[in-house]
Motif scaffolding. Structure first.
Motif, short mmCIF file in Angstrom:
data_model
loop_
_atom_site.label_atom_id
_atom_site.label_comp_id
_atom_site.label_asym_id
_atom_site.label_seq_id
_atom_site.Cartn_x
_atom_site.Cartn_y
_atom_site.Cartn_z
N LEU A 222 -15.88 21.53 -1.65
CA LEU A 222 -16.31 20.21 -1.20
C LEU A 222 -15.22 19.49 -0.41
N LYS A 223 -13.97 19.79 -0.71
CA LYS A 223 -12.88 19.18 0.05
C LYS A 223 -12.97 19.54 1.52
N VAL A 224 -13.37 20.78 1.77
CA VAL A 224 -13.49 21.24 3.16
C VAL A 224 -14.84 20.86 3.76
N SER A 225 -15.90 20.96 2.95
CA SER A 225 -17.24 20.72 3.49
C SER A 225 -17.57 19.24 3.64
N ALA A 226 -16.86 18.37 2.92
CA ALA A 226 -17.18 16.94 2.98
C ALA A 226 -17.11 16.37 4.39
N PRO A 227 -16.04 16.65 5.16
CA PRO A 227 -16.03 16.14 6.54
C PRO A 227 -17.21 16.67 7.35
N MET A 228 -17.59 17.93 7.11
CA MET A 228 -18.76 18.47 7.79
C MET A 228 -20.01 17.68 7.41
N ALA A 229 -20.12 17.33 6.12
CA ALA A 229 -21.28 16.59 5.64
C ALA A 229 -21.33 15.21 6.28
N VAL A 230 -20.18 14.56 6.39
CA VAL A 230 -20.14 13.24 7.04
C VAL A 230 -20.55 13.37 8.49
N SER A 231 -20.12 14.45 9.14
CA SER A 231 -20.51 14.68 10.53
C SER A 231 -22.02 14.83 10.66
N VAL A 232 -22.61 15.60 9.74
CA VAL A 232 -24.06 15.81 9.78
C VAL A 232 -24.79 14.50 9.49
N PHE A 233 -24.24 13.71 8.57
CA PHE A 233 -24.84 12.41 8.27
C PHE A 233 -24.79 11.52 9.51
N ALA A 234 -23.65 11.53 10.19
CA ALA A 234 -23.54 10.74 11.42
C ALA A 234 -24.52 11.25 12.46
N TRP A 235 -24.67 12.59 12.53
CA TRP A 235 -25.64 13.15 13.47
C TRP A 235 -27.05 12.69 13.15
N ALA A 236 -27.34 12.50 11.87
CA ALA A 236 -28.67 12.03 11.48
C ALA A 236 -28.92 10.60 11.96
N LEU A 237 -27.84 9.85 12.19
CA LEU A 237 -28.02 8.52 12.76
C LEU A 237 -28.63 8.62 14.16
N PHE A 238 -28.31 9.72 14.86
CA PHE A 238 -28.95 9.97 16.14
C PHE A 238 -30.41 10.39 15.94
N SER A 239 -30.61 11.33 15.03
CA SER A 239 -31.88 12.04 14.95
C SER A 239 -32.97 11.29 14.21
N HIS A 240 -32.61 10.48 13.23
CA HIS A 240 -33.64 9.93 12.34
C HIS A 240 -33.58 8.41 12.16
N LEU A 241 -32.45 7.78 12.47
CA LEU A 241 -32.36 6.34 12.22
C LEU A 241 -33.37 5.57 13.04
N ASP A 242 -33.59 6.02 14.28
CA ASP A 242 -34.52 5.29 15.13
C ASP A 242 -35.91 5.22 14.51
N LEU A 243 -36.40 6.34 13.99
CA LEU A 243 -37.74 6.34 13.39
C LEU A 243 -37.78 5.50 12.11
N VAL A 244 -36.70 5.57 11.33
CA VAL A 244 -36.66 4.76 10.11
C VAL A 244 -36.70 3.28 10.46
N MET A 245 -35.89 2.86 11.44
CA MET A 245 -35.87 1.44 11.83
C MET A 245 -37.18 1.03 12.47
N LEU A 246 -37.75 1.90 13.30
CA LEU A 246 -39.04 1.59 13.90
C LEU A 246 -40.11 1.41 12.83
N GLY A 247 -40.01 2.21 11.75
CA GLY A 247 -40.98 2.11 10.66
C GLY A 247 -40.99 0.75 10.00
N PHE A 248 -39.86 0.04 10.09
CA PHE A 248 -39.78 -1.29 9.48
C PHE A 248 -39.96 -2.42 10.50
N LEU A 249 -39.81 -2.11 11.80
CA LEU A 249 -39.74 -3.18 12.80
C LEU A 249 -40.91 -3.25 13.78
#
Length: 493
Positions: A222-249
């Protein structure tokens, strides 16, 4: 033939075989996915289709906490194993499956509690809860083992089975807006079934996986994979945040339109992801040898950007016709959003070329930082642009955020290998622009060329025009060199 030449030829052969295996699978799943998406969108209508898309995007964030970058870490470690590859793969699989299964139980419980607190209709909550079964499927999936050992045919078989299974079930069971929960169950159930089948295959190829608990090993992983996980989470801000926010707005109808656009975005990135998966083991194996890293990188960048340029050009030029073919007239208002998203597709391919190799070159922290900055930019812009411009504003936010991430990834890439493939990027961009300009020029001179009564005919005619310009352009500019292709084909033969 020298040892270095032999090594390069063997690497090229493996890459080509990987692309061929994954390519056949993705073509099959692309076709089944188009049928599934078109049928589901038309049967459910924009509003119910928007519910499905909103749920998928919500669940994507929960799934990130199940994986935590463990798959990328495992691919890197298995790919670099010199001895006892099978034992290394089995041992890592034990740890990854155990960790992810425990995480799936915890995350699933938290996710369900969160869904029940939402101020949404009962049907929306039901869809979100039904989709949560995908967390278990994600936890048990063993694609990383076969990717790392370059046995892409196993992944290909799974993907083909999943794609056609979903298509058949959707055609049989989904017929109207009230079937949205059934559609969610079909997708989630297919993930679990295919994960179980892959476990059976793994047991035959290696040994049956078994629970393995070692807190010290888990901490190191996890010490090594955690930065990768944060990167993927940040990537999800590109891929999915728009639909989540649109769902509320915005109204659910507009969410459905944008869901249709994002489905086409995923399809547009299919070829790029094939190339990425095929090259990743060789990019990982080249780490530590700067010359090999640069050589593999140029081959990878040429392939992924050559493909990405044509796809983006086609999407920008043919957006209305594509929507008409796939979704029908009910989704015509999404044309401008699709054009904008297809511009972002070009930038995404550059980011795949510059960024993803960093994950196997021990630059995951730098990658994480660049993607996180881009993700935060996307979130901030969505907050400003969605209330004013709706789905078009969200698409613009995606473009700006991708460009922001590209700047950081380019800087990190240059630090890793000493240069940037700017000539390859420029040639791909030039070829794409030439194809778009030529096609739009012809349609301006002949207005009925891409506006026939049938959207399918418009896509076919426009696609042929684009390809007729793009293919000679990539050869004339030197983006694709026939000698390299012949060498790979000869190696395979």
């Amino acid at each position: 033939m020298t040892a270095a030449t032999n090594a390069a030829t063997n690497a090229g052969r493996r890459i080509f075989l990987n692309i061929r295996a994954l390519g056949l699978a993705r073509v099959a799943t692309l076709m089944s996915g188009l049928v599934t998406t078109a049928w589901t969108a038309r049967a459910l209508g924009p509003e119910s289709f928007g519910v499905l898309g909103f749920g998928t995007s919500m669940l994507a964030y929960a799934a990130l906490f199940v994986n935590l970058g463990l798959s990328t870490y495992a691919v890197r470690e298995i790919s670099r194993a010199k001895d006892n590859l099978g034992d290394k793969a089995a041992e890592l699989a034990d740890h990854v499956l155990t960790l992810r299964s425990l995480l799936a139980l915890v995350v699933g419980a938290i996710y369900a509690a969160f869904v029940l607190t939402l101020d949404k209709p009962g049907l929306v909550k039901a869809v979100l809860l039904v989709q949560a079964i995908q967390l278990l499927g994600n936890a048990l999936l063993l694609d990383f083992v076969y990717q790392a050992t370059e046995r892409m045919s196993v992944i290909a078989t799974r993907e083909i089975g999943t794609g056609f299974g979903i298509t058949i079930a959707m055609l049989a069971l989904v017929h109207g807006p009230d079937d949205v929960a059934i559609a969610a169950a079909i997708t989630g159930g297919s993930f679990v079934i295919n994960a179980v089948l892959m476990l059976v295959r793994f047991s035959r190829d290696f040994r049956p996986p078994r629970p393995r608990v070692d807190l010290k090993v888990w901490a190191a992983i996890l010490k090594v994979s955690a930065p990768m996980a944060v990167s993927v989470f940040a990537w999800a801000l590109f891929s999915h945040l728009d639909l989540v926010m649109l769902g509320f707005l915005v109204p659910q109808h507009d969410v459905g339109l944008y869901t249709a656009v994002t489905k086409l975005l995923v399809l547009a990135l299919t070829a790029g992801n094939i190339v990425l998966s095929a090259f990743m083991p060789q990019l990982a194996a080249a780490y530590g040898d700067p010359e090999r890293m640069r050589e593999r990188m140029r081959d990878y960048a040429t392939t992924i950007l050559g493909i990405g340029g044509l796809i983006a050009a086609g999407g920008v030029t043919l957006a209305p016709a594509i929507l008409g073919v796939v979704y029908g007239p009910a989704y015509a208002d999404a044309a401008d959003s699709l054009r904008l998203i297809m511009i972002s597709v070009a930038v995404v391919h550059v980011n795949l070329a510059l960024g993803n190799p960093l994950l196997v070159w021990h630059r995951q922290t730098g990658y994480m930082t660049a993607i996180l900055v881009g993700g935060v930019t996307n979130a901030a812009l969505n907050c400003v642009l969605i209330p004013r411009w709706g789905i078009e504003g969200s698409a613009v936010a995606t473009i700006v955020a991708e460009l922001t991430a590209m700047a950081g990834l380019a800087w990190q890439h240059r630090r890793a290998v000493g240069d940037l493939p700017l000539d390859i990027i420029a040639r791909a961009a030039l070829c794409g622009l030439l194809a778009v300009a030529a096609t739009l020029g012809l349609t301006h001179a002949l207005p009925d060329l891409l506006a026939p009564k049938s959207p399918l005919l418009a896509v076919l005619v426009g696609g042929l025009l684009l390809t007729a310009v793009y293919v000679p352009a990539v050869l004339i500019t030197g983006l694709v060199r026939p000698s390299r292709l012949r060498r790979l084909m000869t190696a395979v033969a």
